[in-house]
Enzyme design. Structure first.
Site, PDB file in Angstrom:
ATOM      1  N   HIS A   1      25.255  60.806  57.399  1.00 25.67           N
ATOM      2  CA  HIS A   1      25.652  62.217  57.391  1.00 25.67           C
ATOM      3  C   HIS A   1      24.949  62.935  56.231  1.00 25.67           C
ATOM      4  O   HIS A   1      24.563  62.296  55.241  1.00 25.67           O
ATOM      5  CB  HIS A   1      27.166  62.349  57.150  1.00 25.67           C
TER       6      HIS A   1
ATOM      7  N   CYS B   1      34.586  61.959  52.845  1.00 27.65           N
ATOM      8  CA  CYS B   1      35.012  61.666  54.222  1.00 27.65           C
ATOM      9  C   CYS B   1      36.519  61.540  54.367  1.00 27.65           C
ATOM     10  O   CYS B   1      37.070  61.747  55.439  1.00 27.65           O
ATOM     11  CB  CYS B   1      34.425  60.347  54.692  1.00 27.65           C
TER      12      CYS B   1
HETATM   13  C1  CIR Z   1      31.556  56.320  60.820  1.00 35.55           C
HETATM   14  O1  CIR Z   1      30.533  55.635  60.976  1.00 35.55           O
HETATM   15  O2  CIR Z   1      31.770  57.326  61.477  1.00 35.55           O
HETATM   16  C2  CIR Z   1      32.561  55.904  59.796  1.00 35.55           C
HETATM   17  N1  CIR Z   1      32.573  54.476  59.703  1.00 35.55           N
HETATM   18  C3  CIR Z   1      32.256  56.534  58.461  1.00 35.55           C
HETATM   19  C4  CIR Z   1      32.393  58.014  58.448  1.00 35.55           C
HETATM   20  C5  CIR Z   1      32.051  58.615  57.150  1.00 35.55           C
HETATM   21  N2  CIR Z   1      32.324  59.998  57.146  1.00 35.55           N
HETATM   22  C6  CIR Z   1      31.620  60.895  56.502  1.00 35.55           C
HETATM   23  O3  CIR Z   1      30.553  60.582  55.944  1.00 35.55           O
HETATM   24  N3  CIR Z   1      32.047  62.130  56.536  1.00 35.55           N
END
Ligand code: CIR
Length: 256
Positions: free
Chosen positions: A164, A251
């Site tokens: 991201h 996140c």
């Molecule tokens: C994913 O791959 O979607 C989750 N394991 C981690 C999400 C992390 N979120 C973020 O960077 N906003």
């Protein structure tokens, strides 16, 4: 200033969350719960009211609430996550968003557009949006159209390596931006005071500014020092179990 934060307690299914780093091992659920509680304490020290949602077993990654919605000064936007196993998280977030915003302040990213909140970085009334494996061109088009209709603005930032946008770049107010890897030389961020994160601490590019303090993950001494030198009070909190799933500090909450 932020008044509110929304978090979601991790489900036991967390151990089956998506990861690009399986070599780090599976998260320890008990430790993840403890770290989540410490994260909430850190947020409370910043003077915000914390709304903690119940775990959702059906969605292993649902504690990463940042991806399910984007909250701006003018509206809340329910996203349409690009990861299939996470797509339903957005609608799970809607009832909570409705407690804070009237219907005419709630917008939606619709298929075929996809967008995850981790790709959105707020700098005042401007929003940088990463075009990633999770956020597509149509999602960005809808997002910017919503912003402009409400007197805000947005621009696309193509991503090369990171999951991201905020995996690698985070704005900590006062013109200060934490940048790592591919973001160090991006022209989009030339006007900011860039705090360059060394490669070996790149995970800690994901810090969060909350009401003048900056929350930094435990275990990244150079980043901790650089943020203190920039004039901030630092609060450390350990996110080792979330790192195993590519999750960082931002996140784990929606801040507004
Ligand atoms: C994913 O791959 O979607 C989750 N394991 C981690 C999400 C992390 N979120 C973020 O960077 N906003």
């Amino acid at each position: 200033m932020f008044k509110n934060v929304i978090v979601r307690k991790p489900a036991k299914s967390l151990i089956d969350g998506i990861t690009s780093n399986p070599q780090l091992g599976k998260p320890d659920y008990g430790l993840a719960l403890e770290q989540h509680a410490s994260y909430i304490e850190a947020l409370k020290k910043c003077g915000v009211a914390v709304t903690e949602l119940e775990p959702l077993e059906a969605y292993p990654d649902s504690c990463f609430v940042e991806d399910a919605a984007v909250i701006t000064r003018k509206c809340a936007i329910i996203t349409n996550p690009g990861a299939a196993s996470r797509n339903g998280e957005a609608m799970e977030m809607l009832p909570t968003i409705k407690k804070f915003f009237p219907d005419d302040m709630i917008e939606f990213i619709k298929a075929p557009g996809t967008l995850e909140g981790g790709d959105v970085m707020m700098v005042g009334d401007h929003f940088y949006v990463g075009r990633s494996a999770r956020t597509n061109e149509e999602g960005i088009r809808q997002f910017i159209e919503i912003l402009e209709r409400r007197g805000l603005s947005g621009s696309e930032v193509p991503l090369e390596h990171v999951l991201h946008l905020k995996t690698g770049v985070n704005y900590i107010e006062n013109n200060n931006m934490l940048v790592s890897g591919e973001f160090v030389d991006k022209p989009d961020f030339a006007k900011f005071n860039k705090i360059v994160i060394p490669e070996e601490e790149s995970y800690a590019a994901n810090c969060i500014w909350v009401n003048g303090k900056v929350i930094v993950p435990t275990g990244y001494p150079t980043v901790e020092r650089l943020v203190r030198e920039a004039g901030y009070e630092v609060i450390l909190t350990d996110t080792s179990e979330y790192r195993k799933l590519d999750g960082g500090l931002s996140c784990l909450s929606l801040r507004f």
